[in-house]
Design an enzyme around this catalytic site. Structure first.
Site, PDB file in Angstrom:
ATOM      1  N   LYS A 126     -10.831  -4.445  -4.297  1.00 16.83           N
ATOM      2  CA  LYS A 126     -11.806  -3.403  -4.591  1.00 16.83           C
ATOM      3  C   LYS A 126     -11.172  -2.038  -4.820  1.00 16.83           C
ATOM      4  CE  LYS A 126     -13.572  -3.965   0.041  1.00 16.83           C
ATOM      5  NZ  LYS A 126     -12.397  -3.626   0.857  1.00 16.83           N
ATOM      6  N   LYS A 168       0.828  -1.210   0.000  1.00 18.15           N
ATOM      7  CA  LYS A 168       0.000   0.000   0.000  1.00 18.15           C
ATOM      8  C   LYS A 168       0.861   1.258   0.000  1.00 18.15           C
ATOM      9  CE  LYS A 168      -4.406  -1.762   1.047  1.00 18.15           C
ATOM     10  NZ  LYS A 168      -5.716  -1.658   1.630  1.00 18.15           N
ATOM     11  N   LYS A 226      -4.036 -10.044  -6.728  1.00 18.27           N
ATOM     12  CA  LYS A 226      -5.338 -10.432  -6.169  1.00 18.27           C
ATOM     13  C   LYS A 226      -6.413  -9.447  -6.638  1.00 18.27           C
ATOM     14  CE  LYS A 226      -6.268  -8.354  -1.770  1.00 18.27           C
ATOM     15  NZ  LYS A 226      -7.167  -8.341  -0.658  1.00 18.27           N
TER      16      LYS A 226
HETATM   17  P1  ATP Z   1      -8.675  -3.086  -0.426  1.00 19.89           P
HETATM   18  O1  ATP Z   1      -8.540  -3.059  -1.905  1.00 19.89           O
HETATM   19  O2  ATP Z   1      -9.420  -1.908   0.137  1.00 19.89           O
HETATM   20  O3  ATP Z   1      -7.410  -3.379   0.297  1.00 19.89           O
HETATM   21  P2  ATP Z   1      -9.666  -5.715  -0.729  1.00 19.89           P
HETATM   22  O4  ATP Z   1     -10.619  -5.761  -1.855  1.00 19.89           O
HETATM   23  O5  ATP Z   1      -8.286  -6.174  -0.990  1.00 19.89           O
HETATM   24  O6  ATP Z   1      -9.635  -4.284  -0.095  1.00 19.89           O
HETATM   25  P3  ATP Z   1     -10.384  -6.452   1.902  1.00 19.89           P
HETATM   26  O7  ATP Z   1     -11.483  -5.597   2.344  1.00 19.89           O
HETATM   27  O8  ATP Z   1      -9.018  -6.108   2.332  1.00 19.89           O
HETATM   28  O9  ATP Z   1     -10.352  -6.595   0.350  1.00 19.89           O
HETATM   29  O10 ATP Z   1     -10.682  -7.958   2.298  1.00 19.89           O
HETATM   30  C1  ATP Z   1     -11.824  -8.431   2.947  1.00 19.89           C
HETATM   31  C2  ATP Z   1     -11.753  -9.907   3.159  1.00 19.89           C
HETATM   32  O11 ATP Z   1     -11.918 -10.549   1.911  1.00 19.89           O
HETATM   33  C3  ATP Z   1     -10.431 -10.392   3.702  1.00 19.89           C
HETATM   34  O12 ATP Z   1     -10.670 -11.503   4.533  1.00 19.89           O
HETATM   35  C4  ATP Z   1      -9.685 -10.821   2.506  1.00 19.89           C
HETATM   36  O13 ATP Z   1      -8.757 -11.807   2.790  1.00 19.89           O
HETATM   37  C5  ATP Z   1     -10.791 -11.336   1.602  1.00 19.89           C
HETATM   38  N1  ATP Z   1     -10.472 -11.072   0.224  1.00 19.89           N
HETATM   39  C6  ATP Z   1     -10.367  -9.864  -0.380  1.00 19.89           C
HETATM   40  N2  ATP Z   1     -10.029  -9.976  -1.660  1.00 19.89           N
HETATM   41  C7  ATP Z   1      -9.907 -11.304  -1.880  1.00 19.89           C
HETATM   42  C8  ATP Z   1      -9.581 -12.080  -3.011  1.00 19.89           C
HETATM   43  N3  ATP Z   1      -9.297 -11.524  -4.163  1.00 19.89           N
HETATM   44  N4  ATP Z   1      -9.576 -13.415  -2.884  1.00 19.89           N
HETATM   45  C9  ATP Z   1      -9.885 -13.997  -1.723  1.00 19.89           C
HETATM   46  N5  ATP Z   1     -10.192 -13.335  -0.608  1.00 19.89           N
HETATM   47  C10 ATP Z   1     -10.207 -12.006  -0.678  1.00 19.89           C
END
Ligand code: ATP
Ligand code: LTN
Length: 337
Positions: free
Chosen positions: A202, A117, A199
């Site tokens: 969002k 980040k 990954k």
């Molecule tokens: P940001 O982009 O704001 O960091 P994010 O989309 O990566 O957010 P988080 O809100 O950080 O997602 O994650 C919420 C939950 O969903 C966590 O438990 C994370 O491990 C899971 N998660 C998020 N993205 C994935 C993914 N692509 N595959 C599997 N699990 C996910």
């Protein structure tokens, strides 16, 4: 009299930092819904974490409310699960500060999410981004959970939470229960449709890599049809994360959605090639999301109900959280009020 066994406890959370993705659903929310009968479940909307990256205030509010609706629409019954907003329970910030003082600069510097980040937000590498794991440890430890269900990417945060708790317990005696991460077998890592080495996230800038839970069916289908597949010559649907990351990601998604094994999927598409496979995965995702989308929209038109859910959640969560906080304040030597 029947022997009432204390249920094991679960806590998890998602940041309302954007529209929820297929990754948030398959990696987290979908699995949570199945746990309510067996466990005592707490699910948080981690709004305090989102401001480590600059947010548009009105959007943050909208994302938070939509996320409450999406949790419920995905099967998290508010009567059986405690659904709450992190900033509604002040104990998170309070314990977060205490844990800042029991976490080392060196260990925070090693966190992968901080490195990622800060590279993405080079103009705003703030102290909150750095101490994020301490607040997350507070989120967890306040509830004394047995398990923390998260996707693979969050495992390191649960591990540092255990390290912090172990250190604190070592100094002051047993205070925190050590939680275990709980990582799903399938769907643990949904990758971007355009760059399958990353990954699906969002906050990703590339909207084509990401499928959103509330996205229109035609857009979802288009994204799957255009998903990157691999440039290998065999062109067949076969699971091989290393050499065929694009197809393997689509297979993982299809498997998580339909419950079918990789062998069964390989057999289903034997001799058919990528062109036939991609729209089928898209259709399956659309059908899985359709009822959730309808229910989310219905709930969003009933703001009073959503408000009653997160208010009741904050009350139940505060009760548990404050008990742990009182214990901690006493142990570190703060004068009782
Ligand atoms: P940001 O982009 O704001 O960091 P994010 O989309 O990566 O957010 P988080 O809100 O950080 O997602 O994650 C919420 C939950 O969903 C966590 O438990 C994370 O491990 C899971 N998660 C998020 N993205 C994935 C993914 N692509 N595959 C599997 N699990 C996910
Ligand atoms: N850091 C997590 C969200 C999160 C969380 C938590 C998850 C904040 N607090 C406590 C589990 C337990 C993320 O970015 N996905």
């Amino acid at each position: 009299m029947e022997n009432e066994v204390q249920k094991k406890r679960i806590l998890s959370g998602i940041q309302p930092s954007g529209d929820l993705t297929l990754g948030s659903y398959l990696g987290a929310i979908k699995n949570w819904a199945a746990l309510a009968d067996e466990y005592d479940c707490y699910y948080m909307l981690a709004d305090m974490h989102t401001i480590t990256v600059r947010q548009v205030p009105a959007e943050l509010r909208r994302h938070t409310l939509t996320q409450v609706a999406a949790y419920i629409a995905s099967g998290l019954d508010p009567e059986k699960n405690v659904l709450f907003v992190q900033s509604h329970v002040p104990a998170h910030a309070q314990l977060g500060w205490v844990l800042d003082c029991y976490t080392m600069f060196g260990e925070l510097s090693r966190m992968t999410q901080f490195k990622d980040k800060s590279a993405k937000n080079a103009d705003n590498i703030n102290a909150g981004l750095f101490t994020y794991p301490c607040l997350m440890a507070a989120d967890i430890l306040l509830y004394q959970p047995d398990f923390v269900p998260v996707g693979e990417d969050q495992k390191q945060h649960v591990e540092i939470c255990r390290d912090i708790a172990t250190r604190f317990n070592g100094i002051y005696g047993d205070t925190f229960k050590l939680p275990d991460p709980y990582i799903p077998q399938v769907g643990a890592r949904v990758m971007s449709l355009t760059s399958p080495e990353k990954k699906m996230s969002k906050s990703d800038k590339d909207p084509n890599g990401c499928v959103y839970m509330l996205e229109k069916p035609e857009d979802i289908l288009r994204k799957f049809k255009r998903a990157i597949t691999d440039s290998d010559t065999e062109r067949c649907v076969r699971f091989d994360r290393e050499n065929k990351p694009g197809v393997s990601n689509l297979m993982s998604i299809y498997s998580a959605v339909t419950g079918r094994s990789f062998e069964a999927i390989e057999a289903e598409f034997d001799g058919k090639g990528y062109g036939a496979f991609k729209p089928v995965v898209g259709e399956a995702v659309v059908e899985m999301l359709r009822p959730i989308q309808e229910e989310t929209r219905r709930l969003l038109s009933d703001k009073a109900y959503l408000e009653s859910v997160y208010r009741a959640g904050a009350e139940k969560a505060s009760y548990v959280a404050e008990k742990t906080l009182r214990k901690v304040y006493k142990k570190v030597g703060f004068l009782a009020r």
